[in-house]
Design an enzyme around this catalytic site. Structure first.
Site, mmCIF file in Angstrom:
data_model
loop_
_atom_site.group_PDB
_atom_site.id
_atom_site.type_symbol
_atom_site.label_atom_id
_atom_site.label_comp_id
_atom_site.label_asym_id
_atom_site.label_seq_id
_atom_site.Cartn_x
_atom_site.Cartn_y
_atom_site.Cartn_z
ATOM 1 N N ASP A 24 4.417 -4.480 -7.507
ATOM 2 C CA ASP A 24 3.768 -3.269 -7.016
ATOM 3 C C ASP A 24 4.304 -2.022 -7.718
ATOM 4 O O ASP A 24 3.775 -0.920 -7.499
ATOM 5 C CB ASP A 24 3.927 -3.139 -5.500
ATOM 6 C CG ASP A 24 5.375 -3.200 -5.059
ATOM 7 O OD1 ASP A 24 5.978 -4.287 -5.155
ATOM 8 O OD2 ASP A 24 5.917 -2.164 -4.614
ATOM 9 N N GLY A 26 2.603 3.823 1.450
ATOM 10 C CA GLY A 26 3.144 4.085 2.768
ATOM 11 C C GLY A 26 3.655 5.494 2.957
ATOM 12 O O GLY A 26 3.866 5.940 4.089
ATOM 13 N N GLY A 75 0.810 -1.213 0.000
ATOM 14 C CA GLY A 75 0.000 0.000 0.000
ATOM 15 C C GLY A 75 0.841 1.260 0.000
ATOM 16 O O GLY A 75 2.066 1.232 0.104
#
Length: 491
Positions: free
Chosen positions: A249, A89, A87
């Site tokens: 990612d 961060g 995610g």
């Protein structure tokens, strides 16, 4: 002056797709630069962005009325190991704007403070990585390579702790979206087929609307992402770009280059080149990037299996068929690009071997990737220019052995030599963001608060295919004492 108007479609997705979180204000924001042409393209007022009110927004000290700040959820394979929750961060998505062309674009603040996905990190960015991403992403745009963009950068008046204390900064980043292969993995790894389905529909509507009209929309989506990534990686190789951290990612489903961490460009051509300090085993070396992209896309295909067919075997066969298209799409794009770099407008048997032999000769002789191809532009029109090309090879005779085959092949091409030279100059850049120049810019800013070198390098990189004789020094490869052997992630 009016603040930007946001319309946040991603924030209208189910709550499990993101966390609602506001940027953390900073002590003393100061503008480094606003990308005025990009701001205008987005329908924003660059003067407003440079105002006190605008800088407050860019730093995260003020949230525009129409913004819905969120940190998006995603997972990812990092150097081959799966992490089920990553995610945003240290990045907060302010929202989306509709640009002057009618395209929806994300506006994100990178370094805007901690989020629920920070994993004990400070959520901040140091000045050096912000300047690197600004320079390299805008250079990629000028080179014609799909990329996220830099809208603005500000310093925070605060320090961040990395290996040492460093000045903090925030980058305002623009993207077609920040949806990644890892975003699909976040839901698939949890068995959340509904989440995968919702995300796929969102991506189709936003990036690949033609897929909605296909007989099999989710196969069409997979095909489109594979094509986009295959063409993107080919473009990287053609300018000598090394991403450095090609985790799932960091793989955009929109086919854009995203997340410029320890990225770098080749100086001398060596397909095994690795700059990233965290890529210990060379997983993401220059020449490995096509295979890694296909590996990442295989992870995407795994996520989409429930949408491809009800029968597991049929879905797997469908995914394999889609993935098999990666190599031919990549090869067409890469070999076509190499032909253009060599001045070949037509395709003939032996062209791939001719280009590969040049690259192998360059690797064996430490020839500079960018300068060799740039010098070939002039050699294509005048054999007298061979002297410059020969100078890039440790053994000039190695070039002499290859050049007659190239000239024989050029003789088979239509058109005159001068036109061919001009066509080659338009695809072989004179200027790339060389590592040692970027490091010099960062040192000036961090050590002396001097942003003049940053501005000058940005000016040069905006016109990579122009000769720019006044800035010729930026073409130069590094002297031995200037060589940058490692680049580092901003976290």
């Amino acid at each position: 002056m009016a603040q930007p108007v946001f319309d946040s479609a991603y924030a209208r997705l189910p709550d499990r797709f993101f966390a609602r979180v506001a940027p953390t204000p900073v002590a003393a924001p100061r503008l480094i630069r606003v990308n005025a042409p990009l701001a205008a393209e987005l329908g924003m007022d660059p003067d407003w962005l440079a105002s006190d009110e605008g800088v407050a927004v860019l730093a995260g000290n003020r949230v525009p009325e129409t913004a819905i700040p969120i940190a998006t959820a995603y997972a990812g394979h990092q150097f081959g190991g799966f992490v089920p929750q990553l995610g945003d961060g240290r990045a907060i998505l302010l929202g989306e704007v509709i640009d002057r062309g009618g395209t929806r674009r994300d506006v994100q603040l990178k370094g805007a403070g901690p989020t629920p996905f920070s994993r004990r990190g400070d959520g901040r960015a140091a000045l050096g990585p912000v300047l690197r991403e600004y320079l390299v992403s805008e250079a990629m745009q000028a080179l014609g390579i799909p990329t996220t963009r830099a809208l603005a950068a500000v310093t925070t008046g605060e320090r961040v702790i990395r290996e040492t204390m460093l000045p903090g900064a925030v980058l305002a980043r623009v993207a077609s979206s920040h949806i990644r292969v890892g975003t699909f993995q976040f839901f698939a790894s949890r068995g959340d087929v509904e989440g995968v389905h919702t995300l796929a529909d969102h991506v189709i509507a936003r990036h690949y609307p033609h897929a909605a009209d296909a007989e099999r929309p989710y196969r069409a989506l997979l095909d489109a992402v594979i094509r986009a990534q295959a063409k993107l990686i080919a473009r990287w190789l053609l300018v000598g770009f090394i991403h450095g951290v090609m985790n799932t990612d960091n793989t955009s489903v929109a086919g854009e280059t995203i997340d410029y961490g320890p990225c770098a460009f080749l100086d001398e051509y060596d397909p095994g080149t690795v700059f990233s300090s965290i890529d210990t085993y060379g997983r993401y070396a220059y020449a490995n990037q096509p295979a890694i992209a296909q590996w990442n896309l295989t992870r995407l295909a795994e996520c989409l299996l429930p949408l491809l067919a009800d029968d597991k075997d049929a879905a797997a066969a469908d995914a394999v068929e889609a993935l098999e298209a990666f190599a031919p799409v990549f090869e067409r794009a890469y070999q076509g690009g190499l032909r253009r770099k060599l001045g070949l407008a037509t395709e003939r048997n032996g062209d791939a071997a001719l280009a590969d032999d040049l690259l192998q000769t360059m690797a064996a002789n430490g020839a500079d990737f960018t300068l060799t191809f740039r010098a070939l532009c002039h050699a294509a029109a005048d054999e007298g220019a061979d002297a410059e090309v020969r100078g890039f090879f440790a053994d000039p005779a190695a070039y002499d052995a290859w050049a007659p085959r190239w000239r024989q092949r050029l003789a088979e091409e239509p058109g005159d030599a001068a036109a061919r030279r001009d066509t080659m100059l338009a695809v072989n850049p004179a200027f790339i963001p060389r590592n040692h120049h970027i490091e010099a810019v960062i040192r000036a800013a961090v050590d002396r608060d001097d942003f003049a070198p940053f501005e000058e390098l940005l000016t040069v990189l905006a016109k990579p295919y122009d000769a720019q004789p006044a800035f010729a020094r930026y073409m130069d490869p590094p002297a031995p004492q200037e060589r940058v052997l490692q680049t580092f992630c901003g976290t």
